[in-house]
Design an enzyme around this catalytic site. Structure first.
Site, mmCIF file in Angstrom:
data_model
loop_
_atom_site.group_PDB
_atom_site.id
_atom_site.type_symbol
_atom_site.label_atom_id
_atom_site.label_comp_id
_atom_site.label_asym_id
_atom_site.label_seq_id
_atom_site.Cartn_x
_atom_site.Cartn_y
_atom_site.Cartn_z
ATOM 1 N N ASN A 135 18.396 -77.292 49.314
ATOM 2 C CA ASN A 135 18.009 -78.508 49.900
ATOM 3 C C ASN A 135 17.362 -79.504 48.952
ATOM 4 O O ASN A 135 16.478 -79.190 48.090
ATOM 5 C CB ASN A 135 17.232 -77.875 51.030
ATOM 6 C CG ASN A 135 17.622 -76.951 51.859
ATOM 7 O OD1 ASN A 135 19.126 -77.067 51.783
ATOM 8 N ND2 ASN A 135 17.283 -76.111 52.268
ATOM 9 N N HIS A 150 19.601 -79.219 43.592
ATOM 10 C CA HIS A 150 20.370 -80.276 44.032
ATOM 11 C C HIS A 150 19.390 -81.568 43.940
ATOM 12 O O HIS A 150 19.634 -82.606 44.587
ATOM 13 C CB HIS A 150 20.867 -80.215 45.478
ATOM 14 C CG HIS A 150 22.022 -79.282 45.570
ATOM 15 N ND1 HIS A 150 22.450 -78.790 46.634
ATOM 16 C CD2 HIS A 150 22.793 -78.953 44.475
ATOM 17 C CE1 HIS A 150 23.436 -78.092 46.302
ATOM 18 N NE2 HIS A 150 23.748 -77.917 45.059
ATOM 19 N N CYS A 183 12.063 -90.123 28.379
ATOM 20 C CA CYS A 183 10.934 -89.171 27.955
ATOM 21 C C CYS A 183 10.744 -88.183 28.855
ATOM 22 O O CYS A 183 10.080 -87.106 28.559
ATOM 23 C CB CYS A 183 9.829 -89.864 27.852
ATOM 24 S SG CYS A 183 9.035 -90.546 29.370
ATOM 25 N N SER A 217 25.697 -71.339 53.937
ATOM 26 C CA SER A 217 27.145 -70.827 54.006
ATOM 27 C C SER A 217 27.655 -70.184 52.872
ATOM 28 O O SER A 217 28.750 -69.623 52.789
ATOM 29 C CB SER A 217 28.055 -71.936 54.658
ATOM 30 O OG SER A 217 28.121 -73.021 53.339
ATOM 31 N N GLN A 256 26.301 -67.943 60.689
ATOM 32 C CA GLN A 256 27.629 -67.778 60.648
ATOM 33 C C GLN A 256 28.334 -66.738 59.384
ATOM 34 O O GLN A 256 27.474 -66.542 58.762
ATOM 35 C CB GLN A 256 28.009 -69.480 60.250
ATOM 36 C CG GLN A 256 27.686 -70.456 61.524
ATOM 37 C CD GLN A 256 28.089 -71.670 60.895
ATOM 38 O OE1 GLN A 256 27.676 -72.237 59.847
ATOM 39 N NE2 GLN A 256 28.772 -72.344 61.820
#
Length: 398
Positions: free
Chosen positions: A220, A239, A250, A320, A347
């Protein structure tokens, strides 16, 4: 390149056809009296070359026609089969078509059945399924046993961790991509700067502070793990983080109290601000976000690999695993050492079959029960432990 290859092949055929018997035919055709002087022989060589080129063109045209006809026939057969499957009456022409192409019809019928089965399976996998309270309690007790016995637990988190903070996920019922397929757009009722860590984020912080978890790998960009008080040394945001920008020259990092990606996009990461160091003064800063299709930052990747290889328990929360499944070092089990896989997600994931434990539950609820089982008090969010709030306070004091 395609035309170059075609020209090459045609020229080759022309040279080959210009020798032997065809050369004699060309010479005979090149003069009315059948004589074989040099001038006529020279003019005759072009005939078989042109003939070969024309033959090749005809072959290509026939092949294309055959392909087009095959596609057309498949479309007609498939349309008839779909009407048949829907219980509709077929016309005489359609009945004759299926009888005349019985083998093709059988292949297409099998393809339709496979497609229907896949669509049904995909829909089932999209569904959010919760285990019963009794089942969750039983599984959390097993998870607590696993964590207690572990020496190096690494937690991997996904978008499902932040849905309770009003940040949409990607594949859930109200996810970004789910709504895109319906022609709709996912929205946030509040700005990113207004979001705060959820109970799940605070629980992860408690596990880190209680030395039950050694490292947290977050997919996230919302910065909520950092805001919860998880130490930066124990956190890899693979990410990026919307509150962080850095200098490519630098490597100095700047933590902001606001969203820094207002001007960035795929392969365009420059922000409006500049580096303040003497060495790089004036250099444009860049955000740290990794967009889909871009490579992870090498430094973060090395760090995640190192932690993953040391892990004897990999705990996945609200993800997922569509992205993480491709990083083999996460799933490889060290020789001579066991590595247990635990997944907490509502899921289906592509790694369910290799998991030692799968809990179909909400991260907040599962982690609350885990803290209770480990006798760790659930911490409340405290702005004093939030480095981004600290930056905001410092800016306000100036």
């Amino acid at each position: 390149d395609g035309s170059g290859n075609a020209v090459g092949h045609v020229a080759g055929d022309g040279v080959a056809d210009g020798s032997g018997d065809e050369q004699e035919d060309g010479a005979a055709n090149g003069s009315g009296d059948g004589s074989n002087d040099g001038e006529d022989e020279e003019s005759g060589e072009g005939v078989p070359e042109a003939s070969s080129r024309e033959a090749r063109k005809q072959e290509l045209l026939l092949a294309r026609f055959a392909q087009a006809e095959e596609k057309r026939l498949k479309r007609l057969v498939r349309a008839a089969l779909k009407r048949e499957k829907a219980g509709e009456s077929l016309s005489v022409d359609e009945t004759v078509l299926l009888a005349a192409h019985a083998e093709l019809a059988e292949d297409e019928r099998a393809a339709i059945e496979r497609g229907t089965a896949k669509k049904s399976r995909d829909e089932e996998r999209k569904a959010e399924v919760e285990d019963s309270e009794v089942e969750v309690a039983r599984k959390v007790a097993e998870l607590a046993r696993i964590v207690k016995a572990a020496k190096h637990v690494v937690v991997y988190t996904g978008a499902g961790m932040s849905t309770a903070a009003h940040i949409p996920d990607y594949r859930g019922p109200h996810g970004v991509w789910t709504l895109q397929k319906k022609g709709e757009q996912a929205t946030m009722p509040i700005a990113y700067e207004e979001t705060r860590p959820t109970a799940a984020h605070m629980a992860v912080r408690a596990l880190v502070r209680g030395k039950r978890v050694r490292h947290v790998v977050s997919q996230n960009v919302d910065g909520l793990h950092l805001r919860s008080g998880v130490p930066a040394a124990a956190l890899s945001e693979i990410h990026g983080n919307i509150y962080v920008e850095h200098c490519a020259g630098c490597a100095k990092r700047y933590l902001r109290s606001f969203h820094v990606t207002e001007a960035s996009s795929y392969h365009h990461h420059a922000t409006p601000r500049q580096c303040s160091t003497k060495r790089c003064r004036g250099a444009r800063l860049q955000d740290t976000i990794v967009y889909f299709g871009e490579k992870l930052h090498e430094k973060e990747l090395v760090r995640v690999r190192k932690e993953s290889e040391k892990a004897d328990v990999a705990l996945f929360l609200g993800t997922s695993l569509r992205v993480l499944q491709h990083y083999r070092f996460i799933w490889d089990k060290p020789k001579g050492r066991a590595k247990q896989i635990v997944i907490v997600n509502l899921q289906w994931t592509p790694k369910d079959r290799v998991a030692d434990l799968k809990i179909n539950g909400r991260c907040d609820a599962v982690l609350a029960q885990l803290l209770a089982a480990l006798k760790l008090p659930p911490p409340a969010y405290d702005e004093g432990d939030d480095p981004i709030s600290a930056v905001e306070r410092a800016e306000a004091a100036k």
